[in-house]
Design a protein around this motif. Structure first.
Motif, PDB file in Angstrom:
ATOM      1  N   LEU A  11       0.800  -1.214   0.000  1.00  0.00           N
ATOM      2  CA  LEU A  11       0.000   0.000   0.000  1.00  0.00           C
ATOM      3  C   LEU A  11       0.835   1.267   0.000  1.00  0.00           C
ATOM      4  O   LEU A  11       0.350   2.334  -0.372  1.00  0.00           O
ATOM      5  CB  LEU A  11      -0.928   0.006   1.221  1.00  0.00           C
ATOM      6  CG  LEU A  11      -1.837  -1.206   1.387  1.00  0.00           C
ATOM      7  CD1 LEU A  11      -2.753  -1.020   2.588  1.00  0.00           C
ATOM      8  CD2 LEU A  11      -2.656  -1.461   0.138  1.00  0.00           C
ATOM      9  N   LEU A  47      -1.437   7.503   0.607  1.00  0.00           N
ATOM     10  CA  LEU A  47      -2.661   6.723   0.399  1.00  0.00           C
ATOM     11  C   LEU A  47      -3.860   7.578   0.777  1.00  0.00           C
ATOM     12  O   LEU A  47      -3.911   8.123   1.878  1.00  0.00           O
ATOM     13  CB  LEU A  47      -2.655   5.434   1.229  1.00  0.00           C
ATOM     14  CG  LEU A  47      -3.816   4.473   0.966  1.00  0.00           C
ATOM     15  CD1 LEU A  47      -3.655   3.795  -0.396  1.00  0.00           C
ATOM     16  CD2 LEU A  47      -3.929   3.420   2.060  1.00  0.00           C
ATOM     17  N   ALA A  49      -8.172   7.783   0.820  1.00  0.00           N
ATOM     18  CA  ALA A  49      -9.469   7.118   0.693  1.00  0.00           C
ATOM     19  C   ALA A  49     -10.446   8.067   0.012  1.00  0.00           C
ATOM     20  O   ALA A  49     -10.664   9.186   0.481  1.00  0.00           O
ATOM     21  CB  ALA A  49      -9.998   6.725   2.069  1.00  0.00           C
ATOM     22  N   ASN A  85      -7.278   4.282  -1.674  1.00  0.00           N
ATOM     23  CA  ASN A  85      -8.082   3.341  -0.913  1.00  0.00           C
ATOM     24  C   ASN A  85      -9.515   3.609  -1.353  1.00  0.00           C
ATOM     25  O   ASN A  85     -10.151   4.548  -0.878  1.00  0.00           O
ATOM     26  CB  ASN A  85      -7.881   3.600   0.583  1.00  0.00           C
ATOM     27  CG  ASN A  85      -8.850   2.864   1.466  1.00  0.00           C
ATOM     28  OD1 ASN A  85      -9.470   1.879   1.063  1.00  0.00           O
ATOM     29  ND2 ASN A  85      -9.008   3.341   2.692  1.00  0.00           N
ATOM     30  N   LEU A 152      -6.273  -0.567  -2.469  1.00  0.00           N
ATOM     31  CA  LEU A 152      -7.074  -1.200  -1.428  1.00  0.00           C
ATOM     32  C   LEU A 152      -8.536  -0.873  -1.683  1.00  0.00           C
ATOM     33  O   LEU A 152      -8.872   0.247  -2.083  1.00  0.00           O
ATOM     34  CB  LEU A 152      -6.653  -0.669  -0.047  1.00  0.00           C
ATOM     35  CG  LEU A 152      -7.369  -1.197   1.190  1.00  0.00           C
ATOM     36  CD1 LEU A 152      -7.060  -2.675   1.394  1.00  0.00           C
ATOM     37  CD2 LEU A 152      -6.948  -0.399   2.436  1.00  0.00           C
ATOM     38  N   HIS A 154     -12.305  -0.439  -0.030  1.00  0.00           N
ATOM     39  CA  HIS A 154     -12.867   0.000   1.256  1.00  0.00           C
ATOM     40  C   HIS A 154     -14.378  -0.212   1.200  1.00  0.00           C
ATOM     41  O   HIS A 154     -15.106   0.570   0.600  1.00  0.00           O
ATOM     42  CB  HIS A 154     -12.520   1.477   1.437  1.00  0.00           C
ATOM     43  CG  HIS A 154     -12.863   2.074   2.765  1.00  0.00           C
ATOM     44  ND1 HIS A 154     -14.066   1.885   3.399  1.00  0.00           N
ATOM     45  CD2 HIS A 154     -12.156   2.894   3.584  1.00  0.00           C
ATOM     46  CE1 HIS A 154     -14.086   2.563   4.526  1.00  0.00           C
ATOM     47  NE2 HIS A 154     -12.936   3.187   4.668  1.00  0.00           N
ATOM     48  N   MET A 314      -7.117   3.477  10.086  1.00  0.00           N
ATOM     49  CA  MET A 314      -7.766   4.072   8.917  1.00  0.00           C
ATOM     50  C   MET A 314      -8.224   5.504   9.170  1.00  0.00           C
ATOM     51  O   MET A 314      -8.246   6.321   8.256  1.00  0.00           O
ATOM     52  CB  MET A 314      -8.960   3.219   8.490  1.00  0.00           C
ATOM     53  CG  MET A 314      -9.500   3.561   7.115  1.00  0.00           C
ATOM     54  SD  MET A 314      -8.471   2.936   5.794  1.00  0.00           S
ATOM     55  CE  MET A 314      -9.088   1.251   5.664  1.00  0.00           C
TER      56      MET A 314
END
Length: 686
Positions: A11, A47, A49, A85, A152, A154, A314
């Motif tokens: 990641l 990274l 999200a 993510n 990744l 989620h 997270m």
């Protein structure tokens, strides 16, 4: 099923540590995106999200999808070397869906519908919601399954945070199906639930409802089973999304747990094996007596869920949150200390909610990496400092934490212990977990967390706080552990009922009577503010018992009242090991002393300094000693090696200034902090 090895190293670039955030580009124009990505690179973010709450933007109506803006932000992040993510976007249904299908809305225990306007306005059992959500997941997976930015997946977001327990008719039908699978026959259910009490015997499955608000207290086993069902129902929903993603991608899949002081609706021991990466969200809770200890507890419990492999934080906060009665801003240095506490205890990634502070909505006063004040701010300077520090600590990635002590933690015992009609409404499961864990923290002892059916092999000391509900098999596992030479410390209100909330007759503590060498005839809970005098001159509170020893020795006794002379703390030799029992709620200093004695008798040194965390991660012969000083005094620790935060060599003693963190790498076969430590001024946090 999940992959067999942890993919966290994939990641972050070059296998380092993950440093990331939630980003909500739907709240901003594209000119802001460009500025955000530039600043992300400046901070060291690797990274991000996205699409956590993107459903309404991606799908403005039942028939239409618009991916242009998500395409653009995905490409922009990838062009700048930042991984994604990628959320499935299903965390909250859009208004068009709840308007067209109001039956998907959740219903509370007293029959009230929870309306749209917040988030998670959906029933976990709703087939309409699941079908609509999986349609979106399929579209997202098809479009981005091969996108080079994605590292990744989620699933949804904080599943069960607001809607874990739904009592609607759809949930009732699903609950009945779950019960049929569990019990097979009504006779078995009636026996398990003890329905002979209060004329509750069921003669048809259709008669069974969720434990909606009754006139009197509800059936405890019905409530317990409904919580089990509700956790399983959300897990089944997670599996449905994960299966859809895996049909189009080989990348790891996860969702963010909420291992924290105020969320208890999911049995994460059952969820954890379904995750490719264990991820947790955690925010300091200033309603607790000691938020710093609770950060460590949550991190250690998350590491237990990860089976002692690295995991990801997270979400956490750069400063204040928005949802507590008083949202306390972090003091200088607190951001770094909080973050590295998670890192020390096994996290290989530190991410924040969120990147840029929102200007509208209920979270507009929640802190962010880029605050309302912009880059000329304390928060931004501390964010960039953390990014630089993680760069210097990148070699820690992949190392693991080892512990000689363990704490048994059970979501089912939590649910049952905190239910109605118990001897004291003041006795709460998590309070007892915090008390025992906090004493270990003060003693400088690192602990793993295990489920009641876990493997105790290799641990010298096992703590058992308020394990009110325990199966015969799990009680036997602890008994065998002590018989084989282990040391256990069991606290009051443990071993009382089996998995069906049925009291074990013959005297308390039921499943652990023989192990502990005691028998309790009756509980004597104390009133609010009442103190109990003990033989060492200290006092206890909350709880006492009519206890008699049947083989154990008394360590502390009660010295006043009708229980004068009764043992309050006992120690029993059992097989090749020892079992301690805490029959009351000891004061903080006495509990520290008793647990330190138990640890030392098990061969574990207890020499911590209150307010200072010392935790070790290990990779091969490299040991990484984290020393986190939460006090207002400088602290000295005996160790020799390379200090990574400053990049300096340490000969014999590392000095950790007040409020700072030092990480020392040594190469040895033993613990880097087994030789003890000293404090330059003062010994406790102020």
């Amino acid at each position: 099923m999940p992959t067999s090895t942890s993919p966290i190293t994939q990641l972050a670039p070059n296998g380092g540590l993950v440093f990331g955030c939630d980003y909500n580009p739907e709240q901003w124009d594209e000119a802001t995106w460009t500025e955000d990505v530039r600043l992300m690179r400046e901070a060291g973010v690797n990274l991000v999200a996205v699409n956590i709450f993107g459903w309404a933007e991606l799908q403005p109506d039942a028939e239409t999808f618009h991916f242009d803006r998500l395409d653009a932000i995905m490409d922009l992040l990838h062009e700048n070397g930042i991984g994604v993510n990628l959320g499935t976007g299903t965390a909250s249904p859009p208004p068009w869906l709840t308007t067209a299908h109001p039956g998907i809305l959740p219903v509370t225990v007293d029959g009230a519908t929870r309306w749209p306007g917040g988030r998670q306005a959906w029933c976990p059992s709703s087939p309409v919601f699941r079908s609509s959500a999986l349609t979106l997941v399929e579209a997202v997976a098809r479009r981005y399954g091969a996108h080079p930015a994605v590292r990744l997946w989620h699933v949804s977001n904080e599943l069960g945070c607001h809607n874990a327990l739904c009592y609607c008719d759809t949930s009732a039908a699903s609950f009945r199906r779950w019960l049929q699978d569990r019990y097979l026959t009504l006779d078995a259910l009636n026996t398990a639930w003890g329905t002979a009490f209060w004329s509750q015997r069921y003669s048809a499955w259709e008669q069974i409802l969720p434990p909606r608000t009754p006139h009197a207290t509800p059936n405890p086993t019905q409530v317990l089973d409904f919580r089990r069902f509700s956790s399983d129902e959300l897990l089944a929903y997670y599996r449905a999304e994960a299966d859809t993603l895996r049909a189009h991608s080989t990348l790891p899949v996860t969702t963010n747990f909420m291992v924290t002081a105020h969320i208890r609706t999911q049995n994460y021991w059952q969820w954890a094996p379904e995750m490719d990466v264990i991820a947790n969200d955690h925010y300091p809770d200033h309603r607790l007596e000691d938020p710093v200890q609770e950060i460590a507890l949550a991190a250690d419990l998350t590491r237990g869920l990860a089976r002692n492999r690295p995991w990801i934080l997270m979400e956490h906060a750069t400063s204040a949150v928005n949802w507590q009665p008083r949202n306390i801003a972090k003091a200088p240095g607190e951001l770094l200390r909080n973050s590295l506490s998670h890192l020390a205890r096994g996290a290989d990634g530190l991410c924040f909610f969120q990147w840029r502070a929102s200007l509208q909505g209920s979270e507009k006063f929640h802190s962010a990496m880029l605050p309302h004040a912009g880059t000329d701010s304390k928060i931004w300077r501390e964010v960039t400092e953390l990014g630089e520090t993680l760069g210097r600590l990148r070699e820690v990635a992949g190392s693991t934490v080892t512990a000689r002590a363990a704490v048994i933690f059970s979501w089912e015992a939590w649910w049952a212990c905190d239910s109605d009609s118990h001897p004291s409404a003041d006795l709460r499961y998590l309070d007892q977990v915090h008390a025992l864990y906090g004493a270990l923290w003060d003693a400088g002892i690192t602990a793993d967390f295990l489920p009641p059916d876990g493997d105790f092999t290799g641990y010298d000391l096992v703590l058992v706080p308020a394990l009110y509900l325990v199966t015969d098999d799990d009680a036997g596992r602890l008994t065998d552990y002590v018989r084989g030479g282990g040391t256990a410390v069991v606290s009051f209100f443990s071993g009382i009922v089996d998995e069906n909330e049925r009291v074990r007759p013959g005297g308390y503590p039921g499943a652990f009577r023989d192990l502990l060498g005691i028998s309790v005839e009756e509980f004597h809970p104390l009133t609010a503010g009442q103190q109990l005098q003990l033989s060492n001159g200290t006092t206890a509170a909350l709880w006492s018992e009519a206890l008699r020893t049947t083989g154990a020795e008394a360590v502390l006794t009660i010295t006043e009242g009708h229980l004068a002379g009764t043992a309050a703390v006992t120690r029993n030799s059992f097989g090749n090991g020892h079992a301690w029992y805490l029959g009351t709620s000891l004061g903080k200093e006495t509990l520290l002393e008793v647990l330190s004695d138990a640890a030392r008798s098990a061969g574990i040194p207890a020499s911590g300094t209150r307010g200072v965390e010392t935790v070790e991660r290990v990779s091969g012969d490299a040991h990484y000693l984290f020393v986190i000083n939460h006090t207002t005094h400088d602290y000295k620790h005996r160790v020799t090696g390379t200090e990574l935060v400053l990049g300096t060599e340490v000969a014999d003693v590392v000095v950790v200034p007040a409020g700072t963190v030092r990480v020392v790498r040594t190469h040895s076969t033993g613990s880097t902090h087994s030789t003890g430590s000293t404090v330059s001024t003062g010994k406790e946090a102020s």
